[in-house]
Every structure is written in structure tokens, then in C-alpha cells.
Design a protein around this motif. Structure first.
Motif, PDB file in Angstrom:
ATOM      1  N   PRO A 159       6.450  -3.278  -1.157  1.00 24.47           N
ATOM      2  CA  PRO A 159       6.384  -2.967   0.275  1.00 24.47           C
ATOM      3  C   PRO A 159       5.931  -1.524   0.534  1.00 24.47           C
ATOM      4  CG  PRO A 159       8.678  -3.134  -0.460  1.00 24.47           C
ATOM      5  CD  PRO A 159       7.834  -3.448  -1.650  1.00 24.47           C
ATOM      6  N   VAL A 160       5.531  -1.271   1.765  1.00 24.93           N
ATOM      7  CA  VAL A 160       5.233   0.104   2.184  1.00 24.93           C
ATOM      8  C   VAL A 160       6.319   0.502   3.181  1.00 24.93           C
ATOM      9  CG1 VAL A 160       3.566   1.618   3.334  1.00 24.93           C
ATOM     10  CG2 VAL A 160       2.753  -0.276   1.905  1.00 24.93           C
ATOM     11  N   LEU A 187      -2.300  -5.324   1.613  1.00 22.07           N
ATOM     12  CA  LEU A 187      -0.839  -5.189   1.566  1.00 22.07           C
ATOM     13  C   LEU A 187      -0.225  -6.569   1.748  1.00 22.07           C
ATOM     14  CD1 LEU A 187      -0.667  -2.011   3.850  1.00 22.07           C
ATOM     15  CD2 LEU A 187      -0.653  -2.068   1.352  1.00 22.07           C
ATOM     16  N   ASP A 192       4.056  -4.076   6.498  1.00 21.54           N
ATOM     17  CA  ASP A 192       3.503  -3.058   5.588  1.00 21.54           C
ATOM     18  C   ASP A 192       2.255  -2.418   6.188  1.00 21.54           C
ATOM     19  OD1 ASP A 192       5.427  -3.606   3.630  1.00 21.54           O
ATOM     20  OD2 ASP A 192       4.224  -5.214   2.766  1.00 21.54           O
TER      21      ASP A 192
END
Ligand code: ADQ
Length: 460
Positions: A159-160, A187, A192
Motif C-alpha cells: 500500500p501507499v 498501484l 493508494d
């Protein structure tokens, strides 16, 4: 058709079934174009010096596998250090577990430079290069510095986090700016993409050109969500093979009088395993009718044992599991089976099918493929129920799962209780919708969508 070059930290022989769906899916695309797969061999060699690699190539069918070994210092700083003790915890929102040792960043840069140096002579002008995951964020920038003009795409499997968490990374701007050397950044989820975009806009003054492209002083890159899927056909074939059927039948016999709850994960703090055990304990306290009727099986494969946070997790989990069995078990019933092992891939579908409830409850996860495997393994006539953390990337797609907050012990216990008692028609209808979506967005769809988009992205 351009040749595909895949770069990832580790690689697998795509012809071996144990390689798993991702390797098979990438392997197919690589084989079709006579492609090249480049990465670390997994070997640590005491005789080479920092920043040096030892390139070896071999072929697997139509695919060339090119690997480099790492020296002891680079393995410690790049792999155990920056990748797994800095980027992994930070991107999973765990600043408390990050070890910001400056030597790690230096090692991370050194290895990315070495990868670029070893890879560049193997490249052809019209190759399409697909780089995978957080170990290799600066790779495209290093390749560009060596003059590479090819199309380069990046896919992030984890994940971001929100901008302010990313901003806690010392020298975060340098790392994040290096994304602009890619033509396409993929992503896992819409969340994200939103975090990534906000970071770029807030922290480095990037501009959103249209819904999909970001421009900064470093260049323009395209950003989109490509939620990864599983190889449904491969998994269904595994499910009808003898090993899966034997596993299923053996468990059905053993648990004929009980309901099985199942968790399968790498033993990682992002997977929320202790929280799951606490919720199970709560279930036994609050709903005593489950005594002697429910058994939780936790299968956690050993992972990154040489990183300290993982050793702590292991001890914590052993204590929690032992306490549940000590406090609730008796001569006839062991409420929890904790198995610290990787089970053979061939057995996974049988295990999933025998379970009435699949517990996939990470605190944060890029996607989580176990959730999808659990659904595909079910008998559509009598399917089990998926209990899924709302913080797994998969939750954006798998709306018909029972979504839980893994930090809420009481809430999770209540939902597990509902899952154990869900009437058959509701189980069937939820399962059918989940299965449909997982089949439509399988790993081949994911690969085609990403590569299709990369082909049309403007190259540097
Ligand atoms: P992982 O964190 O490794 O992957 P996940 O997506 O759940 O997590 O995939 C794990 C795979 O390993 C599954 O195929 C599962 O069946 C298998 N597995 C896990 N534990 C096992 C065990 N004990 N025994 C046998 N097999 C086991 C990273 C990201 C995820 C993202 C994937 C793919 O962290 O969020 O979904 O990449 O992008």
C-alpha cells in the motif's frame, strides 16, 4: 511485439507449479516475447565487495533468467535494512517499527545502481521494462542515468500511506521524485492512488495534468490502480488435483462435529494475526455456544526471521495462542491450532474449502491474495464465508465479504459469530458475486491492463 523485461527483487522459474500465480502470469508474457527476467539470485556471497554483483544467466524455456548475487553488507543494508526495516513498515503505516539507519539508504542506492549497471548491457532498444515493488523504486532513475530510453513501468505490490506518513521517511523527496523516471506507475487500489497523488502535489509541488498524469520538475508519469488478481484457472486446477481433495476430505472427517475457521498468511505484523487471536478469544468468551464447536486454524509461514520485529511477533503469537488453548481447551477440544509453517501450495485449496469461515484480517495490505484464493476454493453449493479487513486492498473489490476493523476486537468477534451462523442462501449469493468479480479481474486481466497501458504511455 516488444520484448518484455521483468525486474523484481526475487524471481521464480515460471515453469514450476510451486512458483504461484504471479510468476506463472508473468512467465506467460515473458515466454511469448522471448523475454528476460532480472533480479537477485537469493544468494549472499562473502567474496564480493559492496556494490558489486555477480551476473549469472540461464534459460527456462523461452525465458532468460538473469540474476546477481549480493555481498553480505548489501544484503544487510538493501534487503534486511532499507527494504524490510524502513520501506515495508512505513508503507504499512508502522512508523513505530521503522529503523531509520542512514547506512541502509546508502546500501539501497548502491544495490539499485548495481542492478542498473548489470541490467543495462542486456537491454535492447525496443524492450518494454516492468519493475516490481518497493525494493527497486529508484531503478528507472538509475537506468535513465545510464542513457536508457525504453518504456519503463513500475508496479507497487504494497500500500501507499498518506502523505504525512511518507514525509516521515528521511530524504523522502529524493525517493519519491525517482518515480518520475517511470512512464507508468501502477498501484493496487484507488486509496493508494489518492495518497500517492496527494503526496506528490503537497510535498513536491507536482501538478495533476488530467485524472491520470502527474507532472513535476523531474518529468511526467502516469498513475493508475491495477488491482492484482489470482490465476483463477490455475487455482481451480490445483483444487481438483488429488492433494487438495485429500486435504479437504481429511479435514472434513476430522472436523465433522466442528466448524473450522482458517487464517493463512506469512508471519508478518501487517497481517493482523495477534488481533485475530484476540477476536477469537473474545468470541469464545462472549458466545460460549462455540465451545467445542469452533476451531481456529492459523497457518503462518516463517518470514524475514532475521528482522527483529518479526521475532517479537513470533513470541507474542506463541503466548496468545498458548493462552487460548490453556484457558478454553479441554481433553476433547483444542480451540486453536497454530502452525508456523508454509504448507504445500497444492494443499491450500483443500484447506480453504474445508473452512466455514476464512479470516483475512490484515491491519494493512496492498491487496491480499489469500482472500481471493479462499473464495475460489469454495463449493458454490455450500460456500464458506470470507471475513475481510477493510484495510486490505482487496476490500475495495470484495464488497460482499463481511468487512471488519481488525483493531476492534469486540466488533470482529460479533462479525465472526455472524459468519458462523450465516444462512445458506446468503452465503451462496455473496459467494456468487465475489467469485464473478475475482474471475473477471484475474491475474491475466491485471497483466494485460498494465502492459496495455504501458505500451501507450509516452516514453521518456
Ligand atoms: P504477500 O504479503 O506475500 O504479498 P498475499 O497477497 O496474501 O501476501 O500472498 C501470499 C501468497 O502466499 C498466497 O498465494 C498464499 O496462498 C501464500 N501463502 C501465505 N501463507 C502461506 C502459508 N503459510 N503456507 C502456504 N502458502 C501461503 C504482497 C503484498 C500483498 C499483495 C501481493 C501481490 O503484501 O498485499 O496482495 O504482494 O501483489
Amino acid at each position: 511485439m516488444s520484448r518484455l523485461v521483468v525486474v523484481s527483487n526475487r524471481l521464480a522459474d515460471p515453469r514450476k507449479p510451486a512458483a504461484g500465480g504471479l510468476a506463472v502470469a508473468l512467465g506467460e508474457a515473458l515466454a511469448r516475447t522471448g523475454g528476460l527476467w532480472f533480479g537477485w539470485s537469493g544468494a549472499v556471497d562473502g567474496s564480493i565487495s559492496p556494490g558489486a554483483g555477480r551476473l549469472k544467466t540461464r534459460t527456462a524455456g523461452k525465458v532468460t533468467l538473469a540474476t546477481v548475487d549480493l555481498c553480505v553488507e548489501d544484503h544487510a543494508a538493501y534487503y534486511l535494512g532499507y527494504s524490510n526495516s524502513v520501506l515495508w513498515p512505513v508503507f504499512h503505516y508502522r512508523l513505530d517499527l521503522a529503523d531509520f539507519n542512514p547506512a541502509y539508504l546508502a546500501g539501497y542506492r548502491r544495490v539499485n545502481q548495481m542492478f542498473a549497471r548489470e541490467l543495462q548491457p542486456l537491454l535492447r532498444e525496443d524492450d518494454v521494462i516492468w519493475v516490481h515493488d518497493y525494493h527497486l523504486i529508484p531503478l528507472a532513475a538509475e537506468l535513465r542515468a545510464l542513457g536508457c530510453k525504453q518504456r519503463i513501468g513500475f508496479f507497487m505490490h504494497i500500500p501507499v500511506p498518506p502523505p504525512l506518513i511518507l514525509a516521515a521517511l528521511p530524504q523522502h523527496q529524493g525517493l519519491m521524485r525517482s518515480f518520475f523516471a517511470y512512464d507508468l506507475v501502477g498501484l493496487q487500489s484507488r486509496a493508494d492512488v489518492a495518497h500517492f497523488t496527494h503526496y506528490m502535489v503537497n510535498e513536491i509541488d507536482a501538478k495533476e495534468l488530467d485524472g491520470q498524469r502527474l507532472q513535476a520538475s523531474d518529468g511526467i508519469t502516469r498513475i493508475a490502480a491495477f488491482p492484482i488478481g489470482i490465476d483463477v484457472e490455475e487455482f481451480q486446477a490445483l483444487a481438483s488435483a488429488p492433494e487438495a481433495i485429500q486435504t479437504y476430505e481429511a479435514l472434513c472427517t476430522e472436523y465433522s462435529r466442528r466448524q473450522l475457521l482458517l487464517g493463512i498468511d506469512r508471519l508478518d505484523y501487517s497481517k493482523g494475526i495477534p488481533q485475530r487471536v484476540r477476536a477469537f478469544r473474545h468470541l469464545l468468551e462472549q458466545y460460549p455456544e462455540n465451545h467445542h464447536k469452533a476451531t481456529l486454524m492459523l497457518i503462518a509461514s516463517p518470514s524475514r526471521d532475521d528482522v527483529q520485529a518479526y521475532a517479537h511477533l513470533r513470541h507474542e503469537l506463541e503466548g496468545l495462542c498458548g493462552a487460548v488453548n490453556g484457558d478454553f481447551g479441554d481433553l476433547e477440544w483444542m480451540p486453536l491450532r497454530y502452525i508456523h509453517r508454509t504448507v504445500a501450495r497444492k494443499r491450500v485449496p483443500g484447506l480453504c474449502r474445508a473452512a466455514r469461515v476464512g479470516l483475512v484480517t490484515p491491519l494493512r495490505d496492498g491487496m491480499n491474495l489469500v482472500a481471493k484464493e479462499f473464495v475460489v476454493a469454495q463449493d458454490p453449493e455450500d460456500p464458506g464465508v470470507l471475513v475481510l479487513s477493510r484495510f486490505a486492498g482487496a476490500a475495495e473489490q470484495l464488497e460482499e465479504a463481511l468487512l471488519v476493523n481488525p483493531y476492534d476486537t469486540q466488533g470482529m468477534a460479533d462479525i465472526v459469530q455472524a459468519a458462523l451462523h450465516m444462512p445458506l442462501p446468503e452465503r451462496q449469493s455473496r459467494h456468487q458475486k465475489l467469485l464473478e468479480r475475482i474471475c473477471r479481474h484475474d491475474v491475466h486481466w491485471w497483466r494485460r491492463s498494465f502492459l496495455g497501458e504501458l505500451e501507450t504511455a509516452n516514453s521518456h
